[in-house]
Write an enzyme that holds these catalytic residues in place. Structure first.
Site, PDB file in Angstrom:
ATOM      1  N   ARG A  91       0.848  -1.194   0.000  1.00 47.66           N
ATOM      2  CA  ARG A  91       0.000   0.000   0.000  1.00 47.66           C
ATOM      3  C   ARG A  91       0.884   1.245   0.000  1.00 47.66           C
ATOM      4  O   ARG A  91       1.937   1.275   0.662  1.00 47.66           O
ATOM      5  CB  ARG A  91      -0.894   0.023   1.251  1.00 47.66           C
ATOM      6  CG  ARG A  91      -2.055  -0.958   1.201  1.00 47.66           C
ATOM      7  CD  ARG A  91      -3.128  -0.516   0.212  1.00 47.66           C
ATOM      8  NE  ARG A  91      -4.314  -1.357   0.248  1.00 47.66           N
ATOM      9  CZ  ARG A  91      -4.627  -2.270  -0.671  1.00 47.66           C
ATOM     10  NH1 ARG A  91      -3.838  -2.494  -1.700  1.00 47.66           N
ATOM     11  NH2 ARG A  91      -5.755  -2.970  -0.568  1.00 47.66           N
ATOM     12  N   HIS A 112      -1.127   0.404 -10.273  1.00 47.56           N
ATOM     13  CA  HIS A 112      -1.824  -0.578  -9.422  1.00 47.56           C
ATOM     14  C   HIS A 112      -2.315  -1.757 -10.283  1.00 47.56           C
ATOM     15  O   HIS A 112      -3.488  -2.138 -10.250  1.00 47.56           O
ATOM     16  CB  HIS A 112      -2.994   0.079  -8.678  1.00 47.56           C
ATOM     17  CG  HIS A 112      -3.353  -0.638  -7.406  1.00 47.56           C
ATOM     18  ND1 HIS A 112      -3.689   0.001  -6.243  1.00 47.56           N
ATOM     19  CD2 HIS A 112      -3.431  -1.963  -7.120  1.00 47.56           C
ATOM     20  CE1 HIS A 112      -3.966  -0.880  -5.294  1.00 47.56           C
ATOM     21  NE2 HIS A 112      -3.806  -2.081  -5.812  1.00 47.56           N
TER      22      HIS A 112
HETATM   23  C1  GLV Z   1      -5.718  -4.488  -4.214  1.00 40.96           C
HETATM   24  O1  GLV Z   1      -4.991  -3.630  -3.871  1.00 40.96           O
HETATM   25  C2  GLV Z   1      -6.393  -5.398  -3.331  1.00 40.96           C
HETATM   26  O2  GLV Z   1      -6.520  -5.120  -2.130  1.00 40.96           O
HETATM   27  O3  GLV Z   1      -6.817  -6.449  -3.840  1.00 40.96           O
END
Ligand code: GLV
Length: 322
Positions: A237, A285
């Site tokens: 994160r 991401h």
């Molecule tokens: C992505 O960041 C998730 O939590 O799957």
């Protein structure tokens, strides 16, 4: 049309539009939870519908909403992380919270990290930089066993990453808060082991969940504990990274490179210095995602279980936060 009397699975986020998941959830409910209707939350969802909600599948569910759902039996994250649900201090104490555990998502993560490990182990960053100057220079070739990769967090995804790297011959080390063992992986545990673990690594990969203990973990002291020339890969994160500490470690030449897939603010703002920082690779991401069908199948399956009085299969430990 939603019926205000039917038990309801609520797709709910205050940050993202989850309506694209609705079809997959309806198909899964028709199979495993007949009679349960799927509704997408909006701030205008009528109280009569909210009164029938038995399960919430969400991502940043509005704080305070779960406590106002009288029939709620399950709060499910549509991702692997749950910090966006646990931020609500008013969650009923006995409400199970689940996260997605998907082998295909774990394999996707392993592919991403394997790519990063191969890229730096085979010096592709240097080769690509030399191409810009039309320089033909062969880097030294070493075996993967001479490249040490540390994986922080050996949950469903971290363990798959570590196994995959080990299967490709890398010298793989894993760090977890509590002792764990994994064949082919040298395991380290606890705060006292963190510095010696970090000191020997060529690359460190974080797959840690966001908890009060990991928020801001990657600070100046943490980067100083890495050996000069190490590579940092963050797939956990963004809130775990102290950005000025990373930039300083890169600009001093202490860190060779950083591969960042997660950010405190996503999408990464156009004016973020990370976009143009030499040595930083920004990816959106994208390291891995579960399919809509996998997400819906798992959450509807857990909904069927709680409605039958059984515990869900994918609950997190709410105290630990993962
Ligand atoms: C992505 O960041 C998730 O939590 O799957």
């Amino acid at each position: 049309m939603s019926s205000s009397a039917a038990p309801t699975l609520l797709l709910c986020s205050e940050t993202d539009d989850l309506s694209g998941l609705r079809g997959a959830f309806e198909a899964a409910a028709a199979q495993a939870c007949p009679g349960v209707q799927v509704v997408c939350w909006t701030p205008q969802t009528p109280a009569a519908v909210l009164d029938q909600v038995v399960a919430v599948a969400g991502w940043f569910v509005p704080v305070g909403l779960p406590a106002r759902l009288p029939r709620l039996r399950l709060l499910a994250s549509i991702g692997a992380g749950v910090e966006h649900l646990l931020r609500d201090p008013g969650l009923p104490s006995d409400l199970p919270v689940t996260r997605i555990v998907d082998p295909a998502q774990a394999r996707g993560m392993a592919e991403y990290v394997l790519w990063a490990a191969l890229h730096f182990h085979r010096d592709l960053d240097r080769v690509m930089a030399r191409q810009a100057h039309r320089q033909w220079r062969m880097p030294a070739q070493r075996p993967a066993a001479a490249y040490r990769v540390g994986v922080m967090g050996l949950g469903a995804m971290g363990a798959e990453v570590a196994r995959t790297l080990a299967a490709h011959g890398f010298d793989v080390h894993g760090w977890t808060r509590r002792p764990q063992s994994l064949p082919g992986v040298t395991c380290w545990a606890g705060d006292d082991a963190l510095r010696p673990f970090l000191a020997g690594l060529d690359m460190v990969v974080s797959l840690l969940p966001l908890t009060p203990q990991t928020r801001g973990l990657f600070d100046a002291d943490w980067f100083a504990a890495l050996r000069p020339g190490a590579v940092f890969v963050n797939c956990g994160r963004g809130e775990q990274l102290v950005e000025p500490a990373l930039l300083d470690a890169l600009r001093r030449g202490h860190l060779r490179a950083a591969v960042l897939d997660v950010f405190e603010h996503e999408p990464l703002p156009a004016d973020s210095p990370l976009w143009g920082e030499p040595g930083v690779l920004v990816t959106p991401h994208m390291a891995s995602a579960a399919s809509d069908e996998a997400i819906a199948g798992q959450i509807v399956g857990d909904t069927a279980r709680v409605l039958a009085g059984q515990p869900p299969l994918h609950a997190v430990d709410r105290q630990r936060g993962y």
